[in-house]
Design an enzyme around this catalytic site. Structure first.
Site, PDB file in Angstrom:
ATOM      1  N   CYS A  39       0.812  -1.223   0.000  1.00 56.46           N
ATOM      2  CA  CYS A  39       0.000   0.000   0.000  1.00 56.46           C
ATOM      3  C   CYS A  39       0.846   1.274   0.000  1.00 56.46           C
ATOM      4  O   CYS A  39       0.570   2.204  -0.731  1.00 56.46           O
ATOM      5  CB  CYS A  39      -0.924   0.008   1.216  1.00 56.46           C
ATOM      6  SG  CYS A  39      -1.830   1.559   1.419  1.00 56.46           S
ATOM      7  N   PHE A  40       1.884   1.309   0.828  1.00 61.39           N
ATOM      8  CA  PHE A  40       2.603   2.573   1.009  1.00 61.39           C
ATOM      9  C   PHE A  40       3.671   2.815  -0.062  1.00 61.39           C
ATOM     10  O   PHE A  40       4.489   3.707   0.059  1.00 61.39           O
ATOM     11  CB  PHE A  40       3.208   2.638   2.418  1.00 61.39           C
ATOM     12  CG  PHE A  40       2.203   3.066   3.450  1.00 61.39           C
ATOM     13  CD1 PHE A  40       2.147   4.365   3.910  1.00 61.39           C
ATOM     14  CD2 PHE A  40       1.260   2.171   3.914  1.00 61.39           C
ATOM     15  CE1 PHE A  40       1.200   4.767   4.816  1.00 61.39           C
ATOM     16  CE2 PHE A  40       0.302   2.566   4.833  1.00 61.39           C
ATOM     17  CZ  PHE A  40       0.274   3.863   5.287  1.00 61.39           C
TER      18      PHE A  40
END
Length: 277
Positions: free
Chosen positions: A149-150
């Site tokens: 996600c990041f």
């Protein structure tokens, strides 16, 4: 006019309970049983959550999930994999027809994320919204380079000094918006990357090497270490200021708690849900 919304601070809960409570709040709000709600929570044990559309077999290293003794759950929202460990997780439940909510998903992200933005400002951080400027940047969001996600900021996610500091995901069901997100205090990048599959070690190493240029936990940006309690205070104030609301504590009834636990067992603790893709 300032509006009153519910506020729930659940503390650390199991991955299945966390997702079940978010879903239950969405359902109750859709039926007019509760006001719009903001919830803060943590995870016990630390957990890898994956987006609704992710493919476990293709993207997730389940051996590493077991090795690190992590929980595992599929979210009802989209987005990519998130390691929930030393972080504050938030969820926002509000009707699509709320006067403050734009119809478009992207614009509603911006409105809700005003609360997160103000929370970072409460901590003394100069956060701002990520806006992909070029067509190429916008296209890249549709085809992420990894399942992490990041690894890159999406529309209106929060950035400090060019690096992503919070990740959010959204779903809309029964005319209600559920947005939840992670505000990372500390992050073990090697552990995070161990949880995903990559075409080969070279690709993994390259993405891991570049990751710290793209994402950063709060406590790497700030001199005085932020605790979970500090984050709770700051982001509660942030949501009140950013959304121009007053938050009042909300306590689930025994009947509501029973419903959430049943939903947790039926769906979010169920392999059929978590491994279905």
């Amino acid at each position: 006019m300032r509006e009153t919304w519910n506020f729930i601070n659940s503390g650390k809960c199991s991955p299945a309970y966390n997702m079940a409570l978010d879903e239950a709040l969405l359902e109750w709000h859709s039926k007019g049983k509760i006001r719009p709600t903001i919830r803060f929570y943590g995870w016990e044990p630390a957990t890898l959550s994956i987006g609704y559309f992710q493919k476990v077999e293709k993207e997730i290293n389940l051996e590493a999930v077991k090795k690190y003794e992590l929980g595992f759950v599929r979210r009802p929202t989209g987005g990519r994999g998130v390691l929930h460990d030393k972080e504050l997780t938030y969820s926002v439940i509000v009707s699509e027809n709320h006067p403050k909510m734009p119809k478009g998903v992207t614009e509603s992200y911006r409105i809700i994320s005003e609360g997160v933005l103000e929370g970072f400002k409460q901590l003394g951080l100069d956060a701002y919204f990520a806006i992909p400027k070029t067509k190429e940047d916008q296209e890249n969001l549709k085809n992420p380079r990894s399942a992490v996600c990041f690894d890159a900021p999406s529309w209106y996610e929060l950035v400090v000094e060019g690096r992503k500091v919070a990740g959010s995901a959204q779903t809309r069901q029964k005319n209600v918006i559920l947005q939840h997100g992670s505000i990372i205090l500390e992050l073990d990048e090697t552990k995070l990357f161990d949880l995903f599959k990559f075409p080969n070690e070279r690709v993994r190493d390259r993405l891991l090497k570049g990751f710290s240029q793209k994402a950063v936990p709060i406590n790497e940006l700030i001199k005085n270490k932020v605790t979970i309690y500090d984050a709770e205070v700051a982001f509660k104030r942030g949501f009140e200021k950013g959304l121009q609301i007053d938050l009042v504590p909300y306590q689930l009834s025994e009947e509501q708690e029973t419903y959430v636990h049943e939903l947790a067992v039926k769906r979010y603790a169920n392999d059929e849900w978590n491994f279905r893709r």
